[in-house]
Design an enzyme around this catalytic site. Sequence first.
Site: not given
Ligand code: ATP
Ligand code: HSE
Length: 309
Positions: A138, A189
Amino acid sequence: MNKKLYGDKMRKVTVRSPATSANLGPGFDVFGLCLEEPYDIISVEKIEDGIKIEVDGEKSGEIPTEPDKNTAGVVAKAMMKDFNIKEGIKIHITKGIKPGSGLGSSSASSAGVAVAISELFNLKPSKLKLVEYAALGEGVAAGSPHADNVAPAIFGGFTMVTNYNPLEILHVPVEMEVLIALPDIQISTKEAREILPKKIEMGEMINNVGKACGMVYSLFKNDIELFGKYMMMDKVVEPRRAKLIPKYEEVKEKVKDKVYGITISGAGPAIIAIPKKEYILEVKELFEDVWGRVYLTKVGGGVSVLEKL
Ligand SMILES: Nc1ncnc2c1ncn2[C@@H]1O[C@H](COP(=O)(O)OP(=O)(O)OP(=O)(O)O)[C@@H](O)[C@H]1O
Ligand SMILES: N[C@@H](CCO)C(=O)O
């Protein structure tokens, strides 16, 4: 049990890694809920050396395959170093969870690869240890390691991250139907965190602690009405992120008597609602009309192993 598949004879493990919904209103960065759908499929296969990553599926073109930039690669590197694994691995990720959706897309890859590697090399770490490894991923996706998506992805059900250093996770098994609406926009995020204040008022803190306590109490009382009521009473994060999601406030007002609760899922744009049984289809159709994609799903049980070869 088929002996030949275990130990160093195993060549490949495939897992199903679920979406998760973090925050749930007042539980910012603490609460997380595992979902049955959508999910990523992740396989880890032994190769000569190094870490190779392939990604296909939803928005895969946007996802880096360099191990240090992909959440799965970061987790794999840490585990292989700590467990002194000399072989290499090829990670194949089929994205079923849209990145930047607020459904823990990056976390699903982190949690899934942590479980797949521990199965492939028969490492047997605790679930807590798996969450620790997965949370490292993360840091790449959101700029800072947070465990509120990877915890429910590993444990299933409802989880609370009650402490970092050392990491402490509390888990409550939960059965609940949920509606997830996914507007056709992406919110990273990182950006959604940057718009939050560094300090909040005492009144806001007192409100959120009280409502979060009420949500946990309601789970033990099986009181979905109380859970949903408090889920809508966050005074810190949702009010500041609502403007990022088109028509969110308008729809929330429209469905307030047809759902137990509705709030932003994670950092958004996904929206999570707990529908009242008699209105499920009506609310689902309204969400589809406004935002397009909707999942009618339920609380999930965490990463599951699909195949060992
Ligand atoms: N294996 C992966 N799968 C998805 N996103 C990835 C991965 N590796 C790197 N990333 C990067 O992480 C970002 C997506 O993560 P982000 O936390 O923004 O969104 P999310 O995980 O879909 O949603 P949230 O964390 O809000 O639940 C993108 O920029 C993406 O390129
Ligand atoms: N709890 C974090 C991650 C959410 O997936 C936020 O809201 O920024």
